[in-house]
Design a protein around this motif. Structure first.
Motif, PDB file in Angstrom:
ATOM      1  N   ARG A  62      69.482  66.800   7.963  1.00 27.10           N
ATOM      2  CA  ARG A  62      69.587  68.242   7.760  1.00 27.10           C
ATOM      3  C   ARG A  62      69.962  68.968   9.043  1.00 27.10           C
ATOM      4  N   GLY A 113      71.751  70.378   1.449  1.00 31.03           N
ATOM      5  CA  GLY A 113      70.967  69.969   2.605  1.00 31.03           C
ATOM      6  C   GLY A 113      69.599  70.618   2.656  1.00 31.03           C
ATOM      7  N   SER A 114      69.509  71.863   2.221  1.00 28.35           N
ATOM      8  CA  SER A 114      68.246  72.588   2.284  1.00 28.35           C
ATOM      9  C   SER A 114      67.204  72.013   1.340  1.00 28.35           C
TER      10      SER A 114
END
Length: 236
Positions: A62, A113-114
């Motif tokens: 991330r 990604g979050s």
């Protein structure tokens, strides 16, 4: 030499960061025993999502992917502006479409990604949505850009080297073919084979998108695309 800062490193870093993130994630996950040691491109043993889902691999992934998503969206905005500047009103719609698709793809990568590493049906749906929009948006942006550059080349406004044109077409065709093949296998194969094919496709598709940004960076370097900053004093 033109004044200003060259922009080609922006596209290059934007494309390479996700690749570095995926390689780092699977290396760390394999070392920690979170995933089996294998070649995911050939065996389809693990997806990028699974390799980067937990612990240190998740944090590293991330940390690299989220800024990469912003850089990719910015790269598409820069390319859209350059396309509009070179083509004028004739390519205004293409430039707008390119900007919209690029920002949508970058936003989807941020979404993916979050929420990577979270649990629950809603979060799984958000991750899947982010992946589909990212791959689809980037592929469509490649198609819009390629068509726009072909029109500029035909008009003699901007040179599009044959190598770069063919590279973009091959990458786009390969990514689309992988998507269609993945859908076909999913319709006829058993669950185990479907899972392996999906995993391998994710790795090969990500590699294709990385190479697309490398080609874009090469084009920007050939065109000597630059940005210039200036400070203006408002006076006493």
């Amino acid at each position: 030499m033109k004044p200003g800062w060259p922009l080609w490193p922006l596209a290059l870093v934007a494309g390479l960061l996700p690749a570095v993130a995926a390689v780092a994630a699977i290396a760390l996950a394999t070392r920690s025993g979170l995933v089996p040691s294998c070649n995911p491109f050939v065996e389809g043993c693990v997806s990028i999502s699974r390799a980067a889902r937990h612990d240190l691999p998740n944090h590293v992934f991330r940390a690299l992917v989220l800024p990469a998503a912003v850089l990719q969206a910015l790269a598409w905005l820069v390319q859209a502006q350059a396309l509009h500047a070179a083509g004028g009103l004739a390519l205004r719609r293409s430039a707008i479409a390119l900007a919209v698709l690029g920002v949508a793809a970058g936003s989807a990568l941020i979404l993916y990604g979050s929420f990577l590493g979270t649990e629950g049906a809603t979060y799984r749906w958000l991750r899947r949505y982010g992946t589909v929009i990212y791959f689809g948006g980037t592929c469509l942006a490649m198609l819009v850009l390629g068509r726009g550059l072909q029109r500029l080349h035909a008009r003699g406004t901007l040179a599009l080297p044959r190598f770069h044109e063919r590279a973009m077409l091959v990458l786009f065709a390969a990514i689309v073919a992988m998507g269609l093949g993945n859908a076909l296998v999913g319709a006829v194969a058993d669950a185990a084979l479907k899972d392996r094919v999906e995993n391998a496709t994710e790795w090969w598709g990500s590699l294709g998108l990385t190479l697309a940004f490398v080609v874009l960076a090469s084009l920007w370097r050939r065109w000597d695309l630059r940005v210039q900053f200036s400070l203006r004093s408002s006076g006493p």
